[in-house]
Scaffold this motif. Sequence first.
Motif, PDB file in Angstrom:
ATOM      1  N   SER B  69       0.583   2.402 -17.768  1.00 53.15           N
ATOM      2  CA  SER B  69       1.156   1.986 -16.620  1.00 53.15           C
ATOM      3  C   SER B  69       2.275   3.044 -15.866  1.00 53.15           C
ATOM      4  CB  SER B  69       1.737   0.599 -16.826  1.00 53.15           C
ATOM      5  OG  SER B  69       2.778   0.836 -17.782  1.00 53.15           O
ATOM      6  N   ALA B  70       2.457   4.051 -16.738  1.00 47.95           N
ATOM      7  CA  ALA B  70       3.455   4.833 -16.225  1.00 47.95           C
ATOM      8  C   ALA B  70       2.643   5.967 -15.318  1.00 47.95           C
ATOM      9  CB  ALA B  70       4.426   5.410 -17.160  1.00 47.95           C
ATOM     10  N   ARG B  71       1.729   5.872 -15.182  1.00 50.87           N
ATOM     11  CA  ARG B  71       0.951   7.119 -14.374  1.00 50.87           C
ATOM     12  C   ARG B  71       0.079   6.246 -13.328  1.00 50.87           C
ATOM     13  NH1 ARG B  71      -2.332   9.512 -19.479  1.00 50.87           N
ATOM     14  NH2 ARG B  71      -4.180   8.341 -19.068  1.00 50.87           N
ATOM     15  N   GLY B  97       7.501  10.976 -12.186  1.00 48.22           N
ATOM     16  CA  GLY B  97       7.395   9.634 -11.721  1.00 48.22           C
ATOM     17  C   GLY B  97       8.574   9.119 -11.345  1.00 48.22           C
ATOM     18  N   ARG B  98       8.782   8.339 -10.288  1.00 43.93           N
ATOM     19  CA  ARG B  98      10.063   7.679  -9.963  1.00 43.93           C
ATOM     20  C   ARG B  98       9.641   6.408  -9.170  1.00 43.93           C
ATOM     21  NH1 ARG B  98      12.871   7.688  -5.272  1.00 43.93           N
ATOM     22  NH2 ARG B  98      11.322   9.279  -4.229  1.00 43.93           N
ATOM     23  N   ARG B  99      10.123   5.436  -9.303  1.00 44.81           N
ATOM     24  CA  ARG B  99       9.889   4.145  -8.652  1.00 44.81           C
ATOM     25  C   ARG B  99      10.580   4.061  -7.217  1.00 44.81           C
ATOM     26  NH1 ARG B  99       6.707   0.250 -10.445  1.00 44.81           N
ATOM     27  NH2 ARG B  99       6.447   0.769 -12.189  1.00 44.81           N
ATOM     28  N   ASP B 100       9.947   3.892  -6.320  1.00 48.50           N
ATOM     29  CA  ASP B 100      10.729   3.800  -4.922  1.00 48.50           C
ATOM     30  C   ASP B 100      11.169   2.287  -4.955  1.00 48.50           C
ATOM     31  OD1 ASP B 100      11.116   3.087  -2.224  1.00 48.50           O
ATOM     32  OD2 ASP B 100       9.624   4.852  -1.492  1.00 48.50           O
ATOM     33  N   MET B 101      12.466   2.297  -4.863  1.00 53.57           N
ATOM     34  CA  MET B 101      13.156   1.025  -4.619  1.00 53.57           C
ATOM     35  C   MET B 101      12.968   0.233  -3.534  1.00 53.57           C
ATOM     36  SD  MET B 101      14.430   0.281  -7.377  1.00 53.57           S
ATOM     37  CE  MET B 101      14.178   1.418  -8.971  1.00 53.57           C
ATOM     38  N   ARG B 102      12.284   0.787  -2.622  1.00 54.95           N
ATOM     39  CA  ARG B 102      12.041  -0.172  -1.527  1.00 54.95           C
ATOM     40  C   ARG B 102      10.569  -0.833  -1.645  1.00 54.95           C
ATOM     41  NH1 ARG B 102      11.649   2.767   3.109  1.00 54.95           N
ATOM     42  NH2 ARG B 102      11.747   4.401   1.778  1.00 54.95           N
ATOM     43  N   VAL B 107       6.052   6.884  -7.267  1.00 52.73           N
ATOM     44  CA  VAL B 107       5.938   8.065  -6.492  1.00 52.73           C
ATOM     45  C   VAL B 107       6.044   9.131  -7.416  1.00 52.73           C
ATOM     46  CG1 VAL B 107       6.269   7.302  -4.277  1.00 52.73           C
ATOM     47  CG2 VAL B 107       8.272   8.081  -5.406  1.00 52.73           C
ATOM     48  N   TYR B 108       5.249  10.117  -7.130  1.00 49.88           N
ATOM     49  CA  TYR B 108       5.223  11.379  -8.021  1.00 49.88           C
ATOM     50  C   TYR B 108       5.674  12.564  -7.271  1.00 49.88           C
ATOM     51  CZ  TYR B 108       2.634   7.920 -10.743  1.00 49.88           C
ATOM     52  OH  TYR B 108       2.247   7.088 -11.621  1.00 49.88           O
ATOM     53  N   ALA B 109       6.576  13.264  -7.962  1.00 47.78           N
ATOM     54  CA  ALA B 109       7.060  14.673  -7.347  1.00 47.78           C
ATOM     55  C   ALA B 109       6.362  15.712  -8.421  1.00 47.78           C
ATOM     56  CB  ALA B 109       8.533  14.520  -7.059  1.00 47.78           C
ATOM     57  N   PRO B 110       5.796  16.758  -7.961  1.00 42.71           N
ATOM     58  CA  PRO B 110       5.749  17.808  -8.805  1.00 42.71           C
ATOM     59  C   PRO B 110       6.756  18.806  -8.934  1.00 42.71           C
ATOM     60  CG  PRO B 110       4.665  18.231  -6.572  1.00 42.71           C
ATOM     61  CD  PRO B 110       5.133  16.771  -6.351  1.00 42.71           C
TER      62      PRO B 110
END
Lengths: 330, 378, 337
Positions: B69-71, B97-102, B107-110
């Motif tokens: 679920s983390a990806r 990976g980071r969860r968009d709080m809104r 969302v994933y950032a390379p």
Amino acid sequence: MIAYIVRRLILALLTIWAISVVTFVIIQLPPGDFVDAYIVQLSASGSVVRFEEAQALRQLYGLDQPVWVQYGKWIIRVVQGDFGASMEWNRPVTEVIGDRLWMTIVISFAAIIITWGIALPIGIYSAVRQYSFADYIFTFVGFVGIAVPNFLLALIIMYFGFKLFDLNIGGLFSSDYQLAPWSWGKVWDLMKHLPLPAVILALAGTAQLIRIMRANLLDELRRPYVTTARARGLVEWRAVMKYPVRAALNPFASTIGYLLPFVVSGSIVISLVLSLPTVGPLLLRALLAQDMFLAGTIVLLLGILTVIGTFISDLILMWIDPRIRAGMHE
Amino acid sequence: MSGAVADQAVPLVTAAEEKIAIASQLQLTWWRLRRHRLAVASGVLVILFYLVAVFADFLAITSPHATNSARSYIPPQTIHWFDEDGSFKPHVYALKGRRDMRTFKLVYAPDPSDKRYLAWFVEGYGYELFGLIATKRHLLGIDRGVPEDALFLLGTDQLGRDVWSRLMLATRTSLTIGLVGVALSLFLGVLLGGISGLYGGAIDTVIQRIIEVLRSIPTIPLWMGLAAALPNDWSVIQVYMAITVIISLIGWTELARVVRGRFLALREEDFVTAAELAGASRLRIIFRHMVPSFMSHIIAAISLALPAMIISETTLSFLGLGLRPPAISWGVLLQDAQDIQALALAPWLLVVAVPVIVVILAFNFLGDGLRDAADPYG
Amino acid sequence: MVEPILSVRDLVTYFRPEEGVVRAVDGASFDLHAGRTLGIVGESGCGKSVTARSILRIVERPGRVEGGEILLRRADGRVVDLAKLDDKSQEMRNIRGGAIGYIFQEPMSSLSAFHTVGNQIIEAIRLHRKLTAKEARERAIELLQLVGIPQPQQRVDSYSFELSGGLRQRVMIALALAAEPGILIADEPTTALDVTTQAQILELIRRLQAERHLAVILITHDMGVIAEMADSVAVMYLGKIVESGPVDAIFHAPRHPYTQALLRSIPSVLAAPRSRLATIAGSIPHPYARPPGCPYYPRCHSFMAGVCDKSTPPVNRIDAAHEVRCFLYGAATETAA
């Protein structure tokens, strides 16, 4: 000629009978009978069915008798217009289906008209200008049309409609008319929504018909009667349109026999993708819920409508072919 | 009053013509097919696809069933071909990976500082090559570190499964279901078509009527009805076989039509009459003379029937009535792309459409070329 | 001498498919006079049908008239070169059917099965004559009567498949004559028919010719038909006319070895019983592999090595009307011998 009609009619009735048997098999196939399913459903909602009550229900539907008796009882009820009740909706099947059957017919019919409307001129063009650039293009597009399953096409168009134009392509009515009773406004609204799904539905069949028309016409164009027509001084396009096109039209028209089942099948699938109010989504839902009378009835009605459509097209075919009228061919 | 000039032309036989004269029907078909470039290219493509089917696990990168679920919904990664120093070292950046709080979406950032180099023949999840050899080798992977973590050529689905790897295994399922289905259809088609064409008369009429009836029924609702009746507790293999049977139950009619047509045509052929006059037995005539002469027609019919089978399976599975998860097929994968919300979120799920369309196109081109080659006048 | 109504000069019609060039007609010349019949005879594939179709400019692709003249004298006295006309032009279309009628070999496949014979005849009439539908129909019935079809009022509404082979060919003739052309081209008009019907159809053509003073080009491979019908004959071999002349000269004093061989291959009731029918040695060469020089030399019994296989023989004149394309009858003979 009478013999021809009678033979077609017998074949149509035979087909309807075969469909009814298959439908009955489908209704019977799920493990346990319909009363079991009914009981499960009722107990899920909290009420308990007593054993006697269940037996009474079984007797009512003749479930305690041999299969062929059950089939007989079922088919007699069907002929009288009683298709049974939908368990899931708890209403007569006919009521649940309602307008959706007509919507299926409308969309299938529209798709066939579009199929012919596109395939006929392109097929003629491709044959008369064989190996021209446009012929290659049409042939290629035709192949793509055959290769892309129409649900996939619907999916892709829907995605791009959403992505590029922010449109939600789907449904056959705008929200204002969704639940409104029939009126001219609603019909006009339907007309506006119909083309896209009908074109998607038509594409695969169109590709095939173009190839059929092209091949038939290429055959006919080589026939001596075309040269005869030229030799009496006919303008080229008239010599082509009046004679070989007319001759190629017959096998072309007879393709409705397989076009119709094909289009009806397709309408089921693309209705699901584009959420059209046809019997398609209803059938899927009924099947997943094992609401077998509803599902069986839909399969049966679709089959019968297809057979009737094919039969009518056979009659038209007979009417336009002097050789059949004269009793030359079957 | 008649004095017709001798009309028959006796051609001078050259060496090339001699070669043509003694070639079998299959050889002739092959020679004609070779000139049909699009068909040959399509044939090569079809072979490549079946190689993918054979080596599906080898080509996969991460286990197609491994969820995480983390990806969820990782978009396809970009491969960077060259390192900073300009050397050819393909790599991808590790993802954070980071969860968009809104929106509460991941969302994933390379992370350009964390490079993962691609490597050949790396170890990954275990599988059996050809169903025999247990191995962990995969064609492509990440040089070091945990491979599951960082190579998603085609992104991931909602459950975090690697779409590329799933696509490889789906190709295997969808292409083989076509083969099994066609084999079944072929058996029914040749049997019934052969009987129909060989015996004619009442048997022929009955079989022809059955075919006509079957062809005038809309197939999809029928398949849906039959497929829906499959018990829920059946295993993947059982469902797979059942679906194949259901699809071929209706698919045989076209093959039967072809076989019957060839039988009827061949019965009138001179070489069959000649064999009969020479006193050859019926079986010998059928298998020694007739069947070889329409093998190529059958091959053509098969290559046109296969894509139809594949479409059928894909459609049924797409509707949720065919193969069901955990089975992986093109239709099952497309099911994930069914609704517009999912597509808007993860458009790469639609990538499955590409192999479906390409394979079906290739089969159609190949089949068309084969049909032309088998029967240049037909 | 009377001016010919149709004069073909060095007609060249080639087919150019991708594989090469087929010289279907390669320099054919002949004259046609009103009221007379010209027979064109030759083996299958010698180019006689293509010659006829070239005149009407209805050669199918990839064939094309590439050279020569086809001079047609119109009713108003004008002379038109059909080879120069655009094959899609209004004038060419007026000539097809209007000035030249054409009877085809296969009456069944040359008529549409989807239209009544009347429909097709009326169409032909109204293409060239300004008549109302009703008048044209009357005219069609008259035509059917003229060609000897019983009950023409009913037959006009028949389909071709409802008629016998002989009646179909009569319909074809009515169709060809619908616009009263001065020239009639009959392309193997009796090949597809049985012997009795053949005789009837030939008789009909002869009668119509006499009544209407038609110029007829009769194309056939049948020397018997030629002997019966033609005034003059052109013998074709591989796209060239190898000998032409009055019918008597051709039959009684044939010059070209090919004509001689053709005449020998006619079965005769006077021949000794159980004697073999004479045939022509060898066969027509493959169209792509046409021999150099005289096209007939590989089969010719008078073949002169170094002459016939080197250059094309010129046209040599035997007398005013009799011409032959062979080295045996020209100046070249002496040098070769």
